[in-house]
Design an enzyme around this catalytic site. Structure first.
Site, PDB file in Angstrom:
ATOM      1  CG  ASP A 144      24.857  -3.973 117.525  1.00 48.98           C
ATOM      2  OD1 ASP A 144      25.088  -4.905 116.737  1.00 48.98           O
ATOM      3  OD2 ASP A 144      24.513  -2.830 117.153  1.00 48.98           O
TER       4      ASP A 144
ATOM      5  CB  CYS B  80      31.237  -0.572 111.802  1.00 47.41           C
ATOM      6  SG  CYS B  80      30.725   1.031 112.431  1.00 47.41           S
TER       7      CYS B  80
ATOM      8  CD  GLU C 243      50.859 -20.055 124.652  1.00 48.73           C
ATOM      9  OE1 GLU C 243      52.021 -20.453 124.799  1.00 48.73           O
ATOM     10  OE2 GLU C 243      50.202 -19.480 125.549  1.00 48.73           O
TER      11      GLU C 243
ATOM     12  CG  ASP D  24      19.261   1.005 113.257  1.00 46.65           C
ATOM     13  OD1 ASP D  24      20.210   0.755 114.007  1.00 46.65           O
ATOM     14  OD2 ASP D  24      19.200   0.625 112.072  1.00 46.65           O
TER      15      ASP D  24
ATOM     16  NE  ARG E 119      22.335   1.716 112.886  1.00 52.34           N
ATOM     17  CZ  ARG E 119      23.504   1.550 113.473  1.00 52.34           C
ATOM     18  NH1 ARG E 119      24.573   2.149 112.975  1.00 52.34           N
ATOM     19  NH2 ARG E 119      23.614   0.808 114.557  1.00 52.34           N
TER      20      ARG E 119
ATOM     21  N   GLY F  17      31.133  -7.037 116.813  1.00 56.32           N
ATOM     22  CA  GLY F  17      32.374  -7.664 117.249  1.00 56.32           C
ATOM     23  C   GLY F  17      32.291  -9.152 117.485  1.00 56.32           C
TER      24      GLY F  17
ATOM     25  CG  MET G 100      22.678  -1.184 108.346  1.00 61.06           C
ATOM     26  SD  MET G 100      21.903  -1.680 106.793  1.00 61.06           S
ATOM     27  CE  MET G 100      20.405  -0.689 106.865  1.00 61.06           C
TER      28      MET G 100
END
Length: 502
Positions: free
Chosen positions: A354, A321, A488, A264, A417, A356, A404
């Site tokens: 990972d 994030c 639209e 991670d 991380r 979005g 995180m």
């Protein structure tokens, strides 16, 4: 399936679209429809998480401390996906979370509290997050089960000074740890009982009550098989860092039976991660390791050469994030997924998209651009299975959701991380927020998967593999959406509306 490019040139190939120097998000691009010769229900979403680990559905719960603990892990595995248990707790505690998820075969996990028969329950906090309390002779796990107390029974108990043993319900009928919902329900019906104790190796690991069984049985049924390992247990992943003490964490996780580990890091192309990949593969060659995060082909190639079994793609694309804003580094997620996938597939390394993911359309785009799975944080946060208690905020029932990289999470330990050293000045790369109550993942994920199948049907892909083949054979075409086109393509022109997906 015909992989011949259409005779009429229309739209752009992914290769051309993503080579123009723009960084695209999922909302920036749209797929053009193709030919349909199959039903949506026939779409095969089976995939691989890593080189060796298959999944029935391409969904992964993110290793965040407000998303993935034991309850999420057992629920995602029961749906055919997988969860990666976060590492923002001590190693022994993380291993316990992994063990708890693997100790049953039903997506119900109460994490019961324990008490001795002589104990007096003075406050509802004694139940922790569980709806009941198990009474054992030693007042802890591993003792002889004498009975149980439901929180609602304690609430209705007028004399709160009574000992637990004076009003506890007798010990319920037991069932093996791997009993399914139908078996548990059958026992309840035959015994006229409101609860069944799950037992493993002579020890009660949990208590399943009738209300929970009926709740889960009322959810949509998936044809996808659960994610189960060779030992018959749910498959569970876990996150770890790249520091020296993470080698000790790894020992705890392996002993707990973890099926895959995720290194991670917000920026995975580092000497620390490359060395940790090599260490894991040398000490535990049968354990698959996922590297990341990466967003470029160069980053990906370095980790592939080091021996990763899967790649996690995304940098700064999550809703909580702020990496791109704070550090000016990252990439639009659609571009990142396509670029990394275009090199990873040559080595047989699956890609995890990972971040979005806000809706089923984003999942379709991530998978069709080359990813093998989609990892979700905010999409699952706020669910019944996510850690934390519900609170009311401005009249809405919500749960906390935090990055995180937020200072709050880093204070608990996730700074590993984002920091390669022991820097004393911590800079936040995430925020703390709240998301509304989504209900159970066991309820809304089946609908999400059906929407993904319909998206695949529209682009003419009868499976995830065929979507990748259509992309690489230049049959699948895309375009960039202008701001007006995005407006639209959504709900517009109404004074008011109610948006329901199922």
């Amino acid at each position: 399936m015909d992989f011949t490019p259409p005779p009429i040139e229309d739209g752009f190939t992914a290769e051309k679209l993503f080579s123009q120097g723009f960084s695209y998000t999922y909302d920036d691009v749209i797929f053009l429809p193709h030919y349909i010769d199959f039903a949506a229900d026939a779409v095969d979403l089976s995939t691989r998480l890593t080189r060796r680990l298959p999944l029935a559905v391409p969904l992964v719960a993110s290793p965040m401390d407000t998303v993935s603990e034991s309850a999420m892990a057992s629920a995602m595995a029961s749906l055919g996906g997988i969860a990666i248990v976060h590492s923002n707790v001590p190693a022994a505690a993380q291993a316990s979370l992994v063990r708890a998820a693997k100790s049953r075969r039903v997506p119900i996990l109460s994490e019961p509290a324990f008490a001795a028969p002589s104990a007096v329950i003075e406050h509802e906090d004694d139940f922790a997050a569980s709806p009941f309390l198990l009474v054992t002779d030693i007042g802890a796990a591993g003792g002889k089960l004498l009975g149980y107390v439901a929180k609602r029974d304690w609430t209705n108990q007028k004399d709160k000074s009574l000992r637990v043993g004076d009003y506890m319900a007798p010990p319920p009928r037991r069932a093996p740890w791997n009993a399914d919902l139908n078996k548990i329900h059958e026992i309840m019906e035959n015994e006229k009982s409101g609860a069944v104790a799950l037992e493993r190796d002579g020890e009660v690991v949990d208590l399943v009550v009738r209300e929970e069984v009926e709740r889960v049985k009322g959810y949509p049924k998936l044809a996808a098989p659960a994610t189960v390992g060779p030992d018959g247990e749910f498959m569970v992943g876990a996150a770890m860092g790249t520091r020296e003490d993470d080698k000790e964490r790894l020992k705890h996780l392996v002993k707990a039976g973890v099926n895959v580990v995720v290194l991670d890091s917000s920026q995975g192309n580092s000497i620390y991660q490359l060395e940790m990949v090599k260490y894991v593969k040398s000490v535990y060659p049968e354990l698959d390791v996922i590297g990341g995060n990466v967003v470029t082909m160069y980053q990906a190639e370095n980790l592939i050469q080091a021996g990763v079994d899967g790649l996690r793609v995304g940098m700064g694309s999550g809703s909580i994030c702020t990496t791109q804003e704070v550090c000016a580094v990252g990439r639009g997620q659609a571009t990142a997924v396509y670029k990394v996938s275009s090199i990873a597939y040559k080595s047989g390394v699956p890609v995890i998209a990972d971040g979005g993911i806000s809706n089923s359309g984003h999942i379709v785009k991530a998978l069709s651009l080359g990813a093998s799975t989609a990892m979700m944080g905010s999409f699952l946060a706020g669910s019944h299975e996510a850690p934390g208690a519900y609170v009311y905020q401005n009249g809405q029932r919500v749960k906390k959701y935090r990055g995180m990289g937020s200072l709050e999470a880093m204070t608990k330990g996730s700074d590993a991380r984002y920091l390669g050293d022991t820097a004393k000045l911590k800079i936040a790369q995430g925020v703390v927020g709240a998301v509304k109550d989504k209900g159970s993942v066991l309820n809304f994920i089946p609908y999400t998967l059906q929407a993904v199948r319909q998206g695949f049907q529209d682009i003419g892909a009868s499976s995830l593999q065929s979507a990748h083949d259509l992309l690489r054979s230049r049959v699948l075409r895309l375009e960039v959406r202008t701001g007006a086109a995005q407006v639209e393509g959504g709900v517009h022109g109404l004074v008011s509306y109610e948006k329901k997906y199922y």
